[in-house]
Scaffold this active site. Structure first.
Site, PDB file in Angstrom:
ATOM      1  N   GLU A  90     -51.965 -11.210  11.893  1.00  0.00           N
ATOM      2  CA  GLU A  90     -51.415 -11.400  13.239  1.00  0.00           C
ATOM      3  C   GLU A  90     -52.416 -12.058  14.183  1.00  0.00           C
ATOM      4  OE1 GLU A  90     -48.467 -11.057  14.220  1.00  0.00           O
ATOM      5  OE2 GLU A  90     -47.455  -9.680  12.864  1.00  0.00           O
ATOM      6  N   GLU A 121     -56.768   1.271  -7.062  1.00  0.00           N
ATOM      7  CA  GLU A 121     -57.584   1.987  -6.077  1.00  0.00           C
ATOM      8  C   GLU A 121     -58.716   2.785  -6.718  1.00  0.00           C
ATOM      9  OE1 GLU A 121     -55.918   6.318  -5.044  1.00  0.00           O
ATOM     10  OE2 GLU A 121     -54.714   4.724  -4.162  1.00  0.00           O
TER      11      GLU A 121
END
Length: 304
Positions: A90, A121
């Site tokens: 953004e 992960e």
């Protein structure tokens, strides 16, 4: 980690505890369910309020990095990684910065944005390797994100960044985590047990999103990417944003729409430049020079 040890570790995490307020949630109506979720979500801003000093400290370090040519890099797995990528993506349209200035890295790469990647992960070495792939340097700031505070992928990245001498920040929902033992700045948003036990995409994820918003927005404000509360560096890349740029120029200078449109065209759709042209009554070159002298901050000109 052995299964028995992992079970013990998870059992000690606040985010893995059962929430007494939602124990019978499977027997409730739709309205009662969303009411419980809403009530739990109210705890999130209260938890963040307690760590505002640490968030502000992180912002100051990020600003220093930007001013010295460094970057802000987010890293995480699953929801945490996706939120980092979202916030980073953004920044270019909102603040007119290079996509390289704020980067988001997720365990498992691009595919992990939409699909779970088994074991991603748990790979501590991959965290280091992914930082090396983006040429992470001591000038950069690393923000490791993991609700548990113990994700191996993030721990590996934090340890590598620390080894390089870079500023490290941790965002977790459990206090005194493994991540907090590494990071220079510790942001523990302790939001309590989730409505669905262990579903850290809920309150923990909401807290992460709010903190990331603060980190980038406050940092961009401090380096001059806004004037008053207007996004003057917005990239007018579509019809909506062109209209927004016109409104921003009008609001900042109290000029007519016609003047705003004409000046924006002369400024090549650069709202900040158009504003300075109008406020200082300068042509494009003169306004660019003045902005450079004021380090890109319109307020330094208007307050004098």
């Amino acid at each position: 980690m052995a299964e028995q040890d992992l079970l013990k570790t998870l059992g000690q995490l606040i985010t893995e505890q059962r929430n007494p307020n939602s124990m019978q949630i499977d027997t409730l109506s739709a309205y009662e369910i969303v009411q419980i979720i809403n009530n739990e979500d109210k705890q999130v801003p209260l938890a963040i309020e307690k760590v505002l000093p640490q968030i502000a400290q992180a912002v100051e370090k990020i600003v220093e990095a930007f001013q010295q040519g460094g970057r802000l890099v987010y890293i995480g797995a699953g929801t945490s990684g996706r939120l980092g990528v979202l916030d980073a993506s953004e920044c270019p349209p909102t603040f007119g910065v290079s996509p390289e200035m704020v980067k988001g890295i997720i365990a498992g790469g691009e595919r992990a944005l939409r699909h779970p990647i088994e074991g991603a992960e748990d790979n501590k070495e991959a965290g280091k390797q992914d930082l090396q792939a983006v040429e992470f340097s001591p000038k950069d700031v690393l923000v490791g994100i993991a609700a548990s505070g113990r994700t191996p992928y993030v721990l590996g990245a934090l340890a590598y960044a620390k080894e390089l001498g870079a500023i490290t920040v941790s965002i977790a929902s459990n206090p005194n985590s493994a991540m907090s033992q590494i990071a220079d700045i510790v942001i523990d948003t302790v939001v309590g047990a989730e409505v669905l036990t262990g579903s850290s995409r809920m309150k923990s994820g909401t807290a992460q999103k709010l903190v990331l918003n603060m980190l980038t927005t406050a940092s961009m404000i401090l380096i001059g990417k806004c004037y008053q509360n207007l996004m003057v560096d917005v990239q007018a890349s579509n019809q909506k944003l062109v209209a927004r740029a016109i409104r921003i120029v009008m609001q900042a200078t109290e000029c007519s729409r016609e003047i705003a449109e004409t000046t924006l065209a002369l400024a090549e759709n650069n709202a900040k430049l158009a504003i300075m042209m109008i406020l200082a009554d300068l042509d494009k070159d003169g306004a660019e020079q003045l902005l450079s002298q004021q380090q890109g901050k319109i307020s330094r000109y208007t307050i004098v």
